[in-house]
Enzyme design. Structure first.
Site, short mmCIF file in Angstrom:
data_model
loop_
_atom_site.label_atom_id
_atom_site.label_comp_id
_atom_site.label_asym_id
_atom_site.label_seq_id
_atom_site.Cartn_x
_atom_site.Cartn_y
_atom_site.Cartn_z
N HIS B 83 0.85 -1.21 0.00
CA HIS B 83 0.00 0.00 0.00
C HIS B 83 0.89 1.26 0.00
O HIS B 83 1.87 1.30 0.73
CB HIS B 83 -0.91 -0.03 1.23
N GLY B 163 5.76 20.52 12.84
CA GLY B 163 6.92 19.64 13.05
C GLY B 163 8.15 20.10 12.28
O GLY B 163 8.13 21.13 11.62
N PRO B 169 13.86 9.69 9.62
CA PRO B 169 13.83 8.33 9.05
C PRO B 169 12.86 7.38 9.76
O PRO B 169 12.16 6.62 9.11
CB PRO B 169 15.28 7.85 9.21
N GLY B 172 8.97 9.07 9.20
CA GLY B 172 8.49 9.58 7.91
C GLY B 172 7.71 10.86 8.10
O GLY B 172 8.14 11.75 8.83
#
Lengths: 298, 298
Positions: B83, B163, B169, B172
């Site tokens: 997905h 943010g 990493p 995401g």
């Protein structure tokens, strides 16, 4: 566990004395875990109608509470009003709305009847709870009204289902039972020809060859210069609203008459809309459990 | 006071590790006063989708609880699945279902975004919450998926709404916002000519001249030897289901093709049925407050 909803619509013969109405109403509002939908007092009718819903046991508790108070407060020997009536607590239908089987509603209605009989009030079961065909319709049971009760209580035909086989002047007699939710659906036609509405009503109603659970009459809407096919659907599962609409439309077409609009009058169970979606949007397998809000009712 | 219902559908990038899924799920199930409608974990997608409803503040609390846990548990550097995805907490739409105005849902979504930004995760607002047109569609924001994030974070165009403006990493990036309830409505035609379904879909969908809030494609239903006009209605108040049905029917008629049946897929707000009753039964003034069950939602 799916939430059960039973509805009770209780009619008492007092719509004028505000102090009495207040005391009677308080007996209902003080009942826990019920939701009161409507309290409607009418001075001309000299009658108050209470409608509430809840789990079956809670609804029964409400009926017992308000009935005990109403039987104390109301004296039928003093009662006058324009609405047909026979008792201090006159008519008490229990209506299954959601996840309540007919048998469960019947049991509640019988427990209510026995309670009321125990208070010394003659009780007749009607509609789905009737003990014989002559007691299915309220109109048949209430014929002659309160004033005929003394005479009827001498006739074996009118032996009550609960309570004393005797005329009780103060309280009269009460009719209780179970009926299915009624859908009041009126379709307005773009004509002032009352004959068209009457003809269509005749074709629609069960009693003259129409749909099994449809009652219908033709009416004039003077102000709008239109006519109306006014209908009561007594079982919306077996005689669904969209099927009724389609048949009225077909019949109106045959008279060259269009449909202006329509009305659904009064409260409806959600289940009455299931067949609207299935039929009108062709979603054959539609189920109301797809509706997000029903998650909060389960 | 009318009960408010907000829905949240939260997608996390973990559909294989049962112990992790269990811990993430517990963070949601331990949140009080929410109703969890669905938890769907898919190992092939390597993704779990949580759907719950409740009062806006409770729904937000649920989103905060499950997100804190998911951000701890999921490491996107290890994630593979079929997905499309971009973050440990991938997409979080808030959907107004009942008595919630768009502005209130937007405020919830922004508070959620700030919370997540505060955890050190880059956040993009989409759909009704988008801060610029290029961020309205999820597909546009998620283009290139997780693997493209390091590169995008060097481009001012992809400065997050909340943010750090940096590639993170482990987590995401997350997309959140407000969208209206989607109605998935499919109409099946009595023909195996896929060209007819594609032509009707073209006439129906907004992008090629059709109804404003309708997306549509034509599909073959191989087993039933039929074709389907498969539609998403993105605003059922402005593009109502019965109007969509009538237009599909008119177009199908013009090809000499009948409608076999139709489907409504997935959960729907009760309000989506209001226009069905108004339009199909001609009850122009119909309001859902007539439905008995809604008394228990107020």
């Amino acid at each position: 566990m799916a939430k059960k909803i039973l509805l009770c619509e209780l009619n008492v013969s007092e719509g004028r004395d505000e102090a009495k109405i207040k005391r009677i109403t308080e007996a209902l509002t003080s009942t826990p875990s019920i939701t009161i939908m409507d309290v409607d007092s009418d001075a001309d009718h000299n009658r108050s109608v209470y409608t509430w819903i809840g789990e079956p046991e809670d609804v029964l508790a409400g009926a017992v509470n308000i009935t005990r108070r109403a039987v104390e407060e109301i004296d039928m020997t003093q009662h006058h009003g324009s609405h047909p009536r026979q008792g201090a607590v006159d008519v008490v239908p229990f209506v299954p709305v959601r996840n309540v089987e007919k048998d469960e509603a019947l049991e509640i209605s019988r427990r209510y009847g026995k309670f009321l009989g125990g208070l010394g009030v003659p009780v007749y079961y009607y509609e789905e709870a009737a003990t014989k065909p002559s007691r299915q319709n309220l109109v048949d049971i209430r014929k002659g009204q309160y004033e005929a009760l003394a005479e009827k209580m001498r006739d074996e035909e009118w032996r009550p289902d609960e309570g004393p086989f005797a005329f009780v002047p103060k309280s009269g007699a009460t009719v209780t039972g179970v009926r299915f939710p009624l859908v009041a659906y009126n379709v307005n036609l773009r004509t002032d020809d009352i004959g068209v509405a009457k003809e269509i009503a005749k074709r629609m109603r069960f009693s003259s060859g129409g749909l099994r659970y449809c009652r219908a009459i033709g009416l004039a809407l003077e102000e709008r210069k239109m006519v109306q096919v006014s209908m009561n659907l007594t079982n919306f599962e077996k005689t669904p609203i969209p099927v009724v609409y389609d048949l009225v439309k077909t019949l109106a077409d045959s008279y060259g008459v269009g449909i202006a609009d329509a009305e659904l009058v009064g409260p409806l169970p959600l289940a009455a809309l299931e067949e609207v979606v299935r039929h009108s949007l062709r979603v054959r397998g539609f189920n109301m459990s797809q509706i997000i809000e029903t998650q909060l009712l389960d």
